[in-house]
Design a protein around this motif. Structure first.
Motif, PDB file in Angstrom:
ATOM      1  N   PHE A   1       0.866  -1.175   0.000  1.00 31.41           N
ATOM      2  CA  PHE A   1       0.000   0.000   0.000  1.00 31.41           C
ATOM      3  C   PHE A   1       0.899   1.220   0.000  1.00 31.41           C
ATOM      4  O   PHE A   1       2.120   1.115   0.133  1.00 31.41           O
ATOM      5  CB  PHE A   1      -0.947   0.019   1.210  1.00 31.41           C
ATOM      6  CG  PHE A   1      -0.264  -0.017   2.543  1.00 31.41           C
ATOM      7  CD1 PHE A   1       0.257   1.157   3.095  1.00 31.41           C
ATOM      8  CD2 PHE A   1      -0.129  -1.199   3.254  1.00 31.41           C
ATOM      9  CE1 PHE A   1       0.887   1.132   4.319  1.00 31.41           C
ATOM     10  CE2 PHE A   1       0.500  -1.222   4.471  1.00 31.41           C
ATOM     11  CZ  PHE A   1       1.009  -0.061   5.015  1.00 31.41           C
TER      12      PHE A   1
ATOM     13  N   GLU B   1      -8.434   6.693   2.584  1.00 32.91           N
ATOM     14  CA  GLU B   1      -8.410   5.398   1.922  1.00 32.91           C
ATOM     15  C   GLU B   1      -8.505   4.305   2.973  1.00 32.91           C
ATOM     16  O   GLU B   1      -8.252   4.546   4.149  1.00 32.91           O
ATOM     17  CB  GLU B   1      -7.087   5.215   1.164  1.00 32.91           C
ATOM     18  CG  GLU B   1      -7.082   5.818  -0.216  1.00 32.91           C
ATOM     19  CD  GLU B   1      -5.705   5.641  -0.822  1.00 32.91           C
ATOM     20  OE1 GLU B   1      -5.370   4.490  -1.137  1.00 32.91           O
ATOM     21  OE2 GLU B   1      -4.968   6.632  -0.920  1.00 32.91           O
TER      22      GLU B   1
ATOM     23  N   CYS C   1      -7.646   0.014   3.745  1.00 28.61           N
ATOM     24  CA  CYS C   1      -7.167  -1.322   3.406  1.00 28.61           C
ATOM     25  C   CYS C   1      -7.795  -2.285   4.399  1.00 28.61           C
ATOM     26  O   CYS C   1      -7.646  -2.104   5.602  1.00 28.61           O
ATOM     27  CB  CYS C   1      -5.651  -1.426   3.537  1.00 28.61           C
ATOM     28  SG  CYS C   1      -4.746  -0.637   2.228  1.00 28.61           S
TER      29      CYS C   1
ATOM     30  N   ILE D   1      -3.982  -8.185   2.549  1.00 33.85           N
ATOM     31  CA  ILE D   1      -4.960  -7.162   2.224  1.00 33.85           C
ATOM     32  C   ILE D   1      -5.981  -7.784   1.287  1.00 33.85           C
ATOM     33  O   ILE D   1      -5.621  -8.347   0.252  1.00 33.85           O
ATOM     34  CB  ILE D   1      -4.277  -5.948   1.563  1.00 33.85           C
ATOM     35  CG1 ILE D   1      -3.457  -5.222   2.619  1.00 33.85           C
ATOM     36  CG2 ILE D   1      -5.323  -5.016   0.964  1.00 33.85           C
ATOM     37  CD1 ILE D   1      -2.743  -4.002   2.104  1.00 33.85           C
TER      38      ILE D   1
ATOM     39  N   HIS E   1      -9.052  -2.912  -1.050  1.00 28.89           N
ATOM     40  CA  HIS E   1      -8.419  -1.606  -0.945  1.00 28.89           C
ATOM     41  C   HIS E   1      -9.167  -0.623  -1.822  1.00 28.89           C
ATOM     42  O   HIS E   1      -9.527  -0.937  -2.956  1.00 28.89           O
ATOM     43  CB  HIS E   1      -6.945  -1.716  -1.387  1.00 28.89           C
ATOM     44  CG  HIS E   1      -6.264  -0.392  -1.511  1.00 28.89           C
ATOM     45  ND1 HIS E   1      -5.486  -0.046  -2.574  1.00 28.89           N
ATOM     46  CD2 HIS E   1      -6.282   0.687  -0.696  1.00 28.89           C
ATOM     47  CE1 HIS E   1      -5.028   1.188  -2.418  1.00 28.89           C
ATOM     48  NE2 HIS E   1      -5.502   1.654  -1.275  1.00 28.89           N
TER      49      HIS E   1
ATOM     50  N   ARG F   1      -9.749   0.588  -7.380  1.00 25.99           N
ATOM     51  CA  ARG F   1     -10.040  -0.302  -6.256  1.00 25.99           C
ATOM     52  C   ARG F   1      -9.380  -1.654  -6.487  1.00 25.99           C
ATOM     53  O   ARG F   1      -9.176  -2.060  -7.636  1.00 25.99           O
ATOM     54  CB  ARG F   1     -11.545  -0.505  -6.100  1.00 25.99           C
ATOM     55  CG  ARG F   1     -12.311   0.772  -5.919  1.00 25.99           C
ATOM     56  CD  ARG F   1     -13.764   0.483  -5.670  1.00 25.99           C
ATOM     57  NE  ARG F   1     -13.957  -0.333  -4.485  1.00 25.99           N
ATOM     58  CZ  ARG F   1     -15.154  -0.681  -4.035  1.00 25.99           C
ATOM     59  NH1 ARG F   1     -16.241  -0.304  -4.666  1.00 25.99           N
ATOM     60  NH2 ARG F   1     -15.270  -1.419  -2.953  1.00 25.99           N
TER      61      ARG F   1
END
Lengths: 326, 344, 293
Positions: free
Chosen positions: A30, A225, A227, A234, A237, A312
């Protein structure tokens, strides 16, 4: 896309226990930019805190970051020597922990604990450090900071203690703050105040913020944002609005659904069946498939992160479509 | 409205203020009770089980002397009156004369006390200055071989009898290697009117073996305490937070960890000081160290009973004083103790 | 778990997991057998003065006596075989240690159960005694008692009982109190079961595991304390020497290089204490419910 403050690529943190390997963080990527707030959501044991510790270089044995890159301003923290990494901690990246009763050392005065954080990174006099400490306390809304400096942690309330911890994190004007559930142990009203101030501080100073929590309602009002982590990975996201309004992963959907809401009063509360799997020698395949209504034979394979909607990502063979959510 | 925590702070504050004197008075009363009980025990031992004429009067005395002594000690009176007389004389500092030395028993013991205290202090010092660093090491690196070695050593230190270790020390360092003397105190130097050994090199040489012997058990104890405390502290969030602040590991361990584990260690050191003095009996006998401990054993062997009685009363009083002092100091260090004591 | 085990089988299996503890147990068994059969296996009866010859005194290990007996571990100042002295000394040391611990366990168990069951005044009085006693080190209490009572095996045992009982009383009381607050005991009280049944069927069995562990450690401590007291010359009498007294007898000769008179009894004492402690350590892990898998 603008230059990110922090960029994590394919991070893997494993624990080598006597019983086997625990993959606490598995292939996590990320990034977070200046002045932005990233929410890292998951249940306890999902690897979200361990992601934070991995970035800080604070994973204790038998755990170890085994792969991946942690780029702070373009420089990989994993290549730094221990003493260089020490200079990054508390200086360019700061961390705030969950329980304010436990994070401040009970036998040291607040001023000691603040001054040492300044002097660990800059060659300043005690008097100058003291002045900075006082300003930091004032900035997080602690009344009469001059007097409070010479107090011991047990003379503060829980909320005030967390403000002190935040003040310590802010002391050296870090580029990034990792907040590990810092409001979970606090009353709701105090939680609200702290959330408000953190958001303001991040926006004003351009600090990037990673907010680790299990509480979706906190993230909803705070982060840009989000996650979602499950079993060390993950799984989804996207921007906060996208993910909360229209989750793609069945797990995210389950999480949102299990928050009691006024609209469904009287109906039985929904829950995700089953339990989080043990991370010890986790079998390959989607870790959520045993609890998932949409699982089928395909889920025995590891799903990759895919991008069914622009901007996304989701790690699922059978992501929810818009109609399924309603 | 005041914030909710104000109420808690407020009541804790008042509990503190009110509990202080109550706590100390309660402890003082307990101490007096214990002293009465122990004096009764010694009295019963001397007067009821044995024959006090045999115990308190020199076997060489003639008949007239014996009768005079019986009258003086009130041995013709009922037991409870005898106890009161015994108490009165003990309070006046008169516990008879030593048969062997022919000087008042109390004076004899007080003359020997500095030697014992010096030995006990030296042993405690050794235990602290070796035990804390070793315990820290074992706590920081429990799986390294020095860590394991330190722990094995401390387990041995716990299970080996003091006198046996003393003999081995003599055999190795005095007999086989001939490095250190094993007998007596060596020359003493006056410090504020008290004779001490540690100011001359020869005196220090005499002090090393007995102090090591006496220190060993406490050393093991402090190593274990420090190790357990360190391991406990390392798991705490405040250590992780200190590391997250970018502090050097020297500062994390030397300040954050050490300061937290010092409270229990200081308390235990204080509490154990009494037991160091008690165990000095063994060490002094082995190394012929001229302290109170060797005196009591010698006195028991030659049946010098006034000295035995005086020693027992003095050591019990000393103990009660030490326990009282440690309790008060501990209550000052840790407010939680005061509060629970006040409630309890 | 593959198949059902009885608790005893589980304890035995868990105990056997540690090689160190097993070897400790083996050594301890050997020591117990030696102590038990000392008269049969000793080369010499050290109490029989007729067998001793002053000409044989202080011979180094391996020497032969006038009548052709080999002193494997040397002889002492009376011309006694050290090995035989150790065998007989083990009897005294172990006997005193075990006997005093057993008596102290019984007294401590009774006192602790009374304190926990009756509570109130009874509890207060018993625990005050325990507190006072535990604030003094064991060696001091034993010394005071023996200084007042004089030497003797019986008196030494008595002193060791007085030293130990308070530990057991405190342990039993705290375990029993935890158990007493549980709901099934309240239910038993409501059902008006007789007190003896509650105490013996419910409280007692729960107090046993910690008691066994402490008692094992305490046997070693009692043996060490007895040796210390005898070394100081205030424990057992010279006529029936324990290991501690044997060590004392050789102490003066040690300084002149005749190490064996003290050294070998010292080793015997050490091995005894360490093997008991090894067994006790493993017992503690095995009987601790919090560590059970």
């Amino acid at each position: 896309m603008t230059e990110s403050t922090l960029r994590v690529e394919n991070l893997r943190t494993h624990f080598f226990t006597r019983q086997g390997v625990v993959k606490a963080v598995e292939d996590v990527s990320f990034s977070v930019g200046a002045g932005r707030i990233l929410g890292l959501v998951g249940e306890s044991g999902s690897g979200k805190s361990m992601t934070g510790y991995s970035i800080m270089g604070l994973v204790d044995p038998p755990g170890r970051v085994v792969a991946g890159r942690i780029l702070l301003g373009g420089k990989d923290l994993r290549t730094l020597a221990p003493d260089e990494m020490r200079k990054v901690r508390g200086n360019r990246i700061a961390m705030i922990f969950q329980d304010p009763m436990m994070t401040l050392n009970p036998v040291l005065r607040v001023d000691t604990q603040m001054i040492e954080a300044i002097q660990a990174h800059a060659d300043v006099s005690r008097a100058a450090a003291l002045e900075r400490a006082r300003d930091a306390l004032a900035r997080v809304g602690i009344p009469s900071p001059q007097e409070r400096l010479s107090a011991y942690p047990h003379q503060f309330s829980g909320g005030m203690r967390q403000r002190v911890a935040i003040a310590i994190a802010l002391l050296n004007k870090p580029d990034l703050i990792i907040a590990d559930e810092p409001t979970t142990a606090l009353d709701v009203t105090i939680q609200g105040q702290i959330l408000f101030e953190m958001q303001k501080l991040a926006r004003e100073s351009g600090t990037a913020l990673i907010w680790i929590t299990h509480d979706l309602s906190v993230i909803a009002g705070l982060a840009d944002e989000i996650c979602v982590m499950y079993a060390g990975r993950i799984v989804e996201h996207g921007s906060v609005d996208q993910v909360l309004d229209a989750p793609l992963h069945p797990y995210t959907h389950g999480l949102i659904d299990s928050v009691p809401s006024r609209g469904r009063r009287g109906e039985p509360l929904r829950q995700i069946p089953g339990m989080t799997p043990s991370l010890l020698d986790l079998a390959p395949g989607c870790a959520f498939r045993d609890r998932c209504a949409r699982a089928d034979g395909a889920c025995a394979e590891d799903p990759a992160l895919s991008s069914p909607v622009a901007g996304r990502q989701v790690r699922c063979f059978h992501p929810l479509t818009q109609s399924a959510v309603a | 409205m005041a914030p909710p925590y104000m109420g808690i702070l407020h009541s804790a504050f008042w509990t503190l203020i009110f509990s202080m004197p109550v706590f100390i008075v309660r402890r003082l009363m307990q101490s007096v009770l214990v002293l009465c009980f122990m004096s009764l025990l010694v009295f019963v031992g001397v007067y009821a089980i044995g024959n006090p004429v045999d115990i308190l009067i020199n076997p060489q005395a003639d008949q007239a002397d014996i009768e005079r002594a019986i009258a003086a000690l009130g041995l013709d009176k009922p037991l409870w009156q005898q106890y009161l007389i015994f108490l009165k004389q003990a309070l006046a500092g008169d516990l008879g004369k030593s048969f062997a030395y022919n000087i008042p028993a109390i004076q004899l013991i007080l003359e020997r006390m500095p030697a014992t205290l010096e030995l006990a202090l030296a042993a405690t010092g050794m235990a602290v200055f070796l035990g804390i660093p070793l315990g820290l090491w074992a706590g920081l690196k429990p799986d390294s071989w020095p860590g394991k070695l330190i722990m094995t050593g401390s387990i041995l230190g716990f299970s080996l009898p003091t006198f046996w270790v003393g003999l081995m020390l003599i055999m190795l360092f005095a007999v086989e290697l001939g490095w250190l003397p094993s007998n007596g105190r060596g020359p003493t130097t006056e410090l504020l009117g008290i004779p001490v050994s540690f100011l001359s090199w020869e005196g220090v040489r005499h002090l090393i073996l007995p102090a090591t012997n006496l220190a060993l058990f406490k050393l093991s104890l402090i190593i274990r305490l420090t190790r357990a405390g360190t391991r406990e502290a390392l798991l705490q969030d405040y250590v992780k937070f200190a590391r997250a602040k970018g502090l050097s590991s020297t500062r994390v361990v030397g300040v954050h960890v050490l300061k937290n584990i010092m409270i229990p260690i200081v308390t235990v050191i204080g509490l154990e000081f009494g037991s160091v003095i008690a165990f000095a009996i063994v060490t002094e006998s082995i190394f012929a160290w001229p302290g109170m401990g060797k005196l009591i054993i010698d006195s028991i062997n030659v049946l010098d009973r006034p000295v035995i009685v005086a020693y027992l009363l003095i050591i019990v009083s000393l103990f009660i004083l030490i326990n009282l002092a440690v309790d008060i100091v501990y209550s000052l260090l840790d407010p939680r103790v005061r509060i629970s004591e006040a409630k309890g | 778990m593959q198949r059902e085990q009885t608790p005893l089988q589980r304890i035995v299996a868990d105990f056997a997991e540690s090689r160190l503890a097993l070897s400790g147990l083996a050594v301890l068994t050997l020591i117990l057998l030696v102590a038990l059969f000392a008269p049969l296996i000793s080369p010499q009866n050290p109490y029989d003065l007729a067998q001793l010859d002053v000409l044989d005194s202080r011979l180094p290990p391996g020497s032969r006596s006038g009548d052709g007996l080999t002193f494997w571990l040397g002889s002492d100042d009376q011309g006694r075989d050290i090995l035989s002295g150790i065998f007989y000394g083990l009897r005294i040391s172990l006997g005193v240690g075990v006997a005093s611990t057993l008596c102290a366990v019984i007294i401590g168990l009774t006192m602790g159960l009374c304190a926990a069951y009756f509570g109130g005044r009874t509890d207060g009085v018993i625990m005050r005694f325990v507190d006072i006693q535990l604030s003094f080190p064991a060696i001091l209490i034993a010394l005071i008692l023996l200084a007042l009572l004089g030497q003797g095996i019986g008196k030494t045992i008595f002193a060791l009982i007085m030293v130990q009982w308070a530990y057991y009383a405190r342990t039993v009381r705290s375990t029993a109190l935890v158990e007493r607050r549980k709901e099934y005991i309240e239910a038993a009280v409501c059902l008006a079961l007789p007190p003896s049944r509650i105490v013996f069927r419910h409280l007692l069995p729960n107090c046993l595991p910690p008691l066994i562990v402490i008692a094992t450690v305490q046997v070693a401590a009692a043996i060490a304390l007895e040796a210390t007291l005898s070394y100081l010359g205030i424990g057992v009498p010279i006529t029936e020497p324990s290991l501690g007294l044997l060590i004392k007898n050789g102490f003066d000769y040690m300084l002149s290089g005749k190490y064996w008179i003290s050294f070998f009894p010292g080793i015997a004492l050490l091995v005894t204490i360490v093997s008991i402690n090894l067994v006790a350590d493993q017992l503690r892990d095995v009987l601790n419910p919090r560590l059970q898998k």
